[in-house]
Write a protein that holds these residues in place. Structure first.
Motif, PDB file in Angstrom:
ATOM      1  N   VAL A  48      39.584  10.957  27.821  1.00 28.51           N
ATOM      2  CA  VAL A  48      38.330  11.021  27.791  1.00 28.51           C
ATOM      3  C   VAL A  48      37.462  11.104  26.478  1.00 28.51           C
ATOM      4  O   VAL A  48      37.127  11.863  26.020  1.00 28.51           O
ATOM      5  N   TYR A  49      36.476   9.974  26.096  1.00 25.79           N
ATOM      6  CA  TYR A  49      36.447   9.321  24.608  1.00 25.79           C
ATOM      7  C   TYR A  49      34.725   9.313  24.964  1.00 25.79           C
ATOM      8  O   TYR A  49      33.820   8.377  25.422  1.00 25.79           O
ATOM      9  N   CYS A  50      34.159  10.201  23.670  1.00 29.04           N
ATOM     10  CA  CYS A  50      32.236  10.360  23.620  1.00 29.04           C
ATOM     11  C   CYS A  50      32.571  10.202  22.487  1.00 29.04           C
ATOM     12  O   CYS A  50      33.274  10.213  21.542  1.00 29.04           O
ATOM     13  N   LEU A  51      30.916   9.421  22.134  1.00 28.89           N
ATOM     14  CA  LEU A  51      30.438   8.578  21.072  1.00 28.89           C
ATOM     15  C   LEU A  51      29.822  10.155  19.757  1.00 28.89           C
ATOM     16  O   LEU A  51      30.381  10.263  19.121  1.00 28.89           O
ATOM     17  N   SER A  52      29.525  11.348  20.975  1.00 28.18           N
ATOM     18  CA  SER A  52      29.329  12.039  19.815  1.00 28.18           C
ATOM     19  C   SER A  52      30.249  13.686  20.458  1.00 28.18           C
ATOM     20  O   SER A  52      30.721  13.883  21.240  1.00 28.18           O
ATOM     21  N   ARG A  53      30.160  15.218  19.402  1.00 25.87           N
ATOM     22  CA  ARG A  53      30.573  15.783  19.269  1.00 25.87           C
ATOM     23  C   ARG A  53      30.074  16.722  20.596  1.00 25.87           C
ATOM     24  O   ARG A  53      30.580  16.804  21.643  1.00 25.87           O
ATOM     25  N   LYS A  54      28.449  16.634  20.395  1.00 26.54           N
ATOM     26  CA  LYS A  54      27.751  17.230  21.742  1.00 26.54           C
ATOM     27  C   LYS A  54      27.854  17.340  23.298  1.00 26.54           C
ATOM     28  O   LYS A  54      28.367  17.566  24.281  1.00 26.54           O
ATOM     29  N   LYS A  55      28.158  15.853  23.622  1.00 21.80           N
ATOM     30  CA  LYS A  55      28.688  14.945  24.251  1.00 21.80           C
ATOM     31  C   LYS A  55      29.908  15.466  24.833  1.00 21.80           C
ATOM     32  O   LYS A  55      30.281  15.740  25.970  1.00 21.80           O
ATOM     33  N   VAL A  56      30.628  15.500  24.428  1.00 21.27           N
ATOM     34  CA  VAL A  56      32.497  16.234  24.229  1.00 21.27           C
ATOM     35  C   VAL A  56      32.605  17.569  24.848  1.00 21.27           C
ATOM     36  O   VAL A  56      32.875  17.291  26.012  1.00 21.27           O
ATOM     37  N   GLU A  57      31.464  18.082  24.617  1.00 18.14           N
ATOM     38  CA  GLU A  57      31.524  19.441  24.699  1.00 18.14           C
ATOM     39  C   GLU A  57      30.782  19.734  26.112  1.00 18.14           C
ATOM     40  O   GLU A  57      31.566  20.413  27.270  1.00 18.14           O
ATOM     41  N   LYS A  58      29.841  18.866  26.535  1.00 15.37           N
ATOM     42  CA  LYS A  58      29.762  18.699  27.884  1.00 15.37           C
ATOM     43  C   LYS A  58      30.402  18.397  28.608  1.00 15.37           C
ATOM     44  O   LYS A  58      30.147  18.808  30.117  1.00 15.37           O
ATOM     45  N   VAL A  59      30.992  16.983  28.594  1.00 11.69           N
ATOM     46  CA  VAL A  59      31.817  16.771  29.313  1.00 11.69           C
ATOM     47  C   VAL A  59      33.124  17.244  29.832  1.00 11.69           C
ATOM     48  O   VAL A  59      33.395  17.190  31.006  1.00 11.69           O
ATOM     49  N   ALA A  60      33.606  18.195  28.678  1.00  5.00           N
ATOM     50  CA  ALA A  60      34.604  18.981  29.155  1.00  5.00           C
ATOM     51  C   ALA A  60      34.636  20.171  29.886  1.00  5.00           C
ATOM     52  O   ALA A  60      35.445  20.333  30.832  1.00  5.00           O
ATOM     53  N   GLU A  61      33.292  20.651  29.686  1.00  3.16           N
ATOM     54  CA  GLU A  61      33.010  21.405  30.513  1.00  3.16           C
ATOM     55  C   GLU A  61      32.461  21.358  31.885  1.00  3.16           C
ATOM     56  O   GLU A  61      32.777  22.295  32.796  1.00  3.16           O
ATOM     57  N   GLN A  62      32.111  20.106  32.074  1.00  2.00           N
ATOM     58  CA  GLN A  62      31.846  19.317  33.423  1.00  2.00           C
ATOM     59  C   GLN A  62      32.985  19.153  34.604  1.00  2.00           C
ATOM     60  O   GLN A  62      32.776  19.308  35.366  1.00  2.00           O
ATOM     61  N   LEU A  63      33.636  19.268  33.476  1.00  2.97           N
ATOM     62  CA  LEU A  63      35.171  19.046  34.169  1.00  2.97           C
ATOM     63  C   LEU A  63      35.806  20.058  34.765  1.00  2.97           C
ATOM     64  O   LEU A  63      36.049  19.993  35.662  1.00  2.97           O
ATOM     65  N   ARG A  64      35.429  21.102  33.281  1.00  2.00           N
ATOM     66  CA  ARG A  64      36.310  22.212  34.485  1.00  2.00           C
ATOM     67  C   ARG A  64      35.445  22.296  35.376  1.00  2.00           C
ATOM     68  O   ARG A  64      36.307  22.827  36.366  1.00  2.00           O
ATOM     69  N   GLY A  65      34.414  22.561  35.594  1.00  2.00           N
ATOM     70  CA  GLY A  65      33.469  22.648  36.748  1.00  2.00           C
ATOM     71  C   GLY A  65      33.753  22.377  37.820  1.00  2.00           C
ATOM     72  O   GLY A  65      33.843  22.686  38.661  1.00  2.00           O
ATOM     73  N   LEU A  66      34.456  20.856  37.677  1.00  2.83           N
ATOM     74  CA  LEU A  66      34.887  20.069  38.790  1.00  2.83           C
ATOM     75  C   LEU A  66      36.434  19.968  38.947  1.00  2.83           C
ATOM     76  O   LEU A  66      37.555  19.299  40.131  1.00  2.83           O
ATOM     77  N   GLY A  67      36.967  21.312  38.413  1.00  3.31           N
ATOM     78  CA  GLY A  67      38.178  22.036  39.023  1.00  3.31           C
ATOM     79  C   GLY A  67      39.713  21.469  37.835  1.00  3.31           C
ATOM     80  O   GLY A  67      40.798  21.339  38.355  1.00  3.31           O
ATOM     81  N   TYR A  68      39.338  20.586  36.936  1.00  5.75           N
ATOM     82  CA  TYR A  68      39.858  19.612  36.163  1.00  5.75           C
ATOM     83  C   TYR A  68      40.520  20.764  35.052  1.00  5.75           C
ATOM     84  O   TYR A  68      39.710  21.133  34.445  1.00  5.75           O
ATOM     85  N   ASN A  69      41.526  20.406  34.588  1.00  3.61           N
ATOM     86  CA  ASN A  69      42.270  21.572  33.234  1.00  3.61           C
ATOM     87  C   ASN A  69      42.044  20.381  31.927  1.00  3.61           C
ATOM     88  O   ASN A  69      42.872  19.674  31.540  1.00  3.61           O
ATOM     89  N   ALA A  70      40.297  20.495  31.979  1.00  4.88           N
ATOM     90  CA  ALA A  70      40.080  19.633  30.790  1.00  4.88           C
ATOM     91  C   ALA A  70      39.719  20.344  29.460  1.00  4.88           C
ATOM     92  O   ALA A  70      39.859  21.929  29.538  1.00  4.88           O
ATOM     93  N   ILE A  71      39.968  20.030  28.084  1.00  5.95           N
ATOM     94  CA  ILE A  71      39.486  20.864  26.957  1.00  5.95           C
ATOM     95  C   ILE A  71      38.557  18.734  25.835  1.00  5.95           C
ATOM     96  O   ILE A  71      39.025  18.334  26.114  1.00  5.95           O
ATOM     97  N   ALA A  72      38.138  20.427  24.716  1.00 10.02           N
ATOM     98  CA  ALA A  72      37.199  19.152  24.250  1.00 10.02           C
ATOM     99  C   ALA A  72      37.977  18.901  22.210  1.00 10.02           C
ATOM    100  O   ALA A  72      39.102  20.159  22.415  1.00 10.02           O
ATOM    101  N   TYR A  73      38.003  17.975  21.786  1.00 15.35           N
ATOM    102  CA  TYR A  73      38.745  18.458  20.384  1.00 15.35           C
ATOM    103  C   TYR A  73      37.011  16.919  19.841  1.00 15.35           C
ATOM    104  O   TYR A  73      37.559  15.259  20.517  1.00 15.35           O
TER     105      TYR A  73
END
Length: 603
Positions: free
Chosen positions: A237-262
């Motif tokens: 999943v590509y995002c434009l900003s670092r802040k958004k990357v962190e936020k979306v990764a956390e939200q996906l983990r909250g939905l039960g996905y194995n998600a990491i930020a980079y």
């Protein structure tokens, strides 16, 4: 020539487990072996690496590969070693003792392929080393980085022509997946190609479906997409900003996905750890900025999602091309909005680059937006950017479910009139407030509630107004006058539209853009011909070996190899060599274990 061809096929089969060359591989290889500088433009996953790896094995001496990222070097070297080919890299992660050991092996001709970063070429240690070696070939990977017109320009690449003095007898091959005519010409000039051969394979990736929609509720849209099509898959999943990357990764983990930020703001240790997780784990999602880019060599990424608009078609093509490198069905999904256009445009205008570059960047962004707003075949328009013509693909969202258009001439006229009556001084959100009759303090304070245009657009939603504005912007009826305030101005061509002398159509906005294609667009899981249970057993074995050896699963065997095993059910070590991607080295390392699982399945 016939003997050469036989030897090349033998090298291909014995080392890589492939029966034949694809696309322009054979022509590129023969051009290199004839000692001619060569430019190779091939799609991501099209087998660019083989174009220099096979010549490296054929020729005496060592092949020098210029690679942009440490992680990419490491993956390439590991993959070659798994295929029984001696390869190495030299970079900043190694100790001086490790570098001396590699130098010893190079001088004694134990290593056939050496990977270096472009920055390393100018180090005294490397220059002294190259003087001791017989360099047979120089391969410049991700060669678009050479050109200022490319999408990932790196200044160190512009000095690679100095290698010609250090290795005067070695031909050079430049390889990339994305380079238009102007970029290719600049690459040739930068690398001092005089007489050279150029091979351009089709840019088409027919296994990728392109799906693009307006952004409404991005997390819900992303979650619905993954649940509908990729519940058990690996994706990016590509995002434009670092802040958004962190936020979306956390939200996906909250939905039960194995998600990491980079992203580049993470520490080196964390980035390395997350890169390793991505290489090792099944069913993992990486949420990333474009910092997670050229280092991706994993073939079984089933989807690439964009939550923000890429700044160019080259970026989009390169990023979506990281899906389905194994040739199996995959999806490129994107949502976007007017804010993306404004943000990317502002980044262009605020840079200190020359106006010529800004003009070129604007053109790229305009085309990217027109691809999103298009109601015709996505693939046809995407390939048209690279001067390749095809018929409608029948395999993108617009082909599977043609968008409904409606006459938005009146809405366009209302918006243009509002821009005029407010002095071309305001941005989208405020102008929409006036059109929809908002009573917010700013509108009332400025007296804009007394304008003739106040409240004349309340019959349509903010989202629909954003579609109208994007289309007006795309078609150059309006422009952004000031990038700090992001205010709109009128263009000369809006006069006939205001007078009613021409019509203005836009795509009808729907709550679920993909509702019409959902029945047709399935996850396209690559069924192992009725032997999915065997596939899972083989995948479990691959995972066990991966953990024991610290080798990524896809480097051991790709999914395509496992599916071939399920289809053909090899009974012997010789039979195993008939499976896609199984060469002599992998047969010897892993053959007995995989044959045992297949035999147990048949009992």
């Amino acid at each position: 020539m016939e003997k050469r061809k036989e030897k090349l096929i033998d090298l291909l089969q014995e080392n890589f487990g492939y029966d034949c060359f694809r696309l322009e591989q054979e022509n590129i290889i023969n051009s290199i072996l004839d000692g001619i500088d060569t430019m190779a433009i091939m799609p991501t996953g099209g087998g660019k690496s083989l174009c220099y790896q096979i010549p490296a094995l054929y020729l005496d001496g060592v092949c020098l590969v210029i690679s942009p990222l440490i992680s990419l070097m490491q993956d390439q070297v590991l993959g070659l070693q798994q295929n029984g080919i001696e390869a190495a890299f030299l970079n900043s992660t190694q100790s001086f003792e490790e570098k001396l050991e590699i130098e010893r092996k190079l001088v004694s001709k134990e290593i056939k392929i050496l990977y270096l970063a472009p920055e390393a070429i100018h180090a005294g240690f490397i220059q002294n080393l190259l003087n001791k070696l017989d360099v047979s070939l120089i391969a410049v990977d991700e060669a678009h980085c050479v050109s200022q017109w490319g999408h990932e320009f790196r200044a160190d690449y512009t000095r690679l022509c100095e290698l010609r003095e250090l290795c005067p007898n070695a031909p050079m091959v430049a390889l990339t997946a994305t380079a238009d005519k102007r970029t290719r010409k600049d690459i040739a000039n930068q690398l001092k190609f005089d007489h050279y051969n150029e091979y351009i394979s089709s840019f088409d990736r027919p296994n990728i479906k392109y799906l693009i929609a307006e952004r409404t509720d991005e997390l819900k849209q992303l979650h619905d997409f993954i649940q509908s099509f990729h519940k058990e898959d690996t994706g990016i999943v590509y995002c434009l900003s670092r802040k958004k990357v962190e936020k979306v990764a956390e939200q996906l983990r909250g939905l039960g996905y194995n998600a990491i930020a980079y992203h580049a703001g993470l520490s080196s240790d964390v980035r390395t750890h997350h890169q390793n997780l991505f290489n090792q784990e099944e069913k993992i999602i990486v949420v990333a900025t474009v910092a997670f880019g050229m280092g991706i060599d994993r073939p079984d990424v089933r989807f690439v999602a964009h939550l923000d608009l890429p700044k160019s078609v080259e970026n989009y093509y390169q990023e979506t091309g990281r899906a389905g490198r194994d040739g199996n069905p995959s999806n490129a999904w994107m949502i976007y909005g007017l804010a993306d256009v404004v943000k990317n445009s502002r980044m262009i205008e605020m840079t200190e680059a020359h106006e010529t570059y800004k003009k070129f960047a604007r053109h790229k962004l305009d085309f990217m937006l027109s691809l999103c707003e298009s109601t015709s075949c996505r693939r046809k328009q995407l390939l048209g950017y690279f001067a390749e013509k095809i018929e409608d693909c029948g395999n993108c969202d617009n082909c599977l479910d043609t968008p409904e258009l409606f006459d938005a001439t009146v809405y366009a006229q209302k918006f243009l009139s509002t821009v005029y009556h407010t002095g071309e001084f305001y941005g989208a959100a405020y102008l929409i407030d006036i059109l929809r009759g908002s009573k917010n303090a700013k509108v009332l304070e400025k007296g804009h509630d007394r304008l003739s245009v106040y409240g004349i657009g309340k019959e349509i939603s903010k989202d629909t107004w954003n579609v109208v504005i994007r289309q007006l912007l795309t078609q150059n009826f309006i422009t952004i006058k000031n990038w700090e305030y992001r205010n709109f101005g009128l263009m000369a061509k809006c006069s006939p539209l205001l007078k009613g002398e021409e019509k203005f159509y836009i795509r009808k906005l729907v709550n679920d853009r993909f509702q019409g294609v959902r029945k047709k667009l399935k996850s396209d899981g690559t069924s192992a011909h009725g032997r999915d249970d065997l596939f899972e057993k083989l995948r479990s074995l691959r995972r066990e070996i991966s953990l024991e050896t610290n080798v990524p699963p896809y480097v051991i065997f790709g999914d395509k190899s496992l599916h071939d095993m399920c289809l053909f059910l090899p009974k012997s070590m010789d039979d195993l060599l008939m499976v896609y991607g199984v060469g002599k080295s992998k047969q010897e390392k892993y053959g007995e274990d995989f044959l045992r699982v297949i035999k147990e399945y048949q009992v």
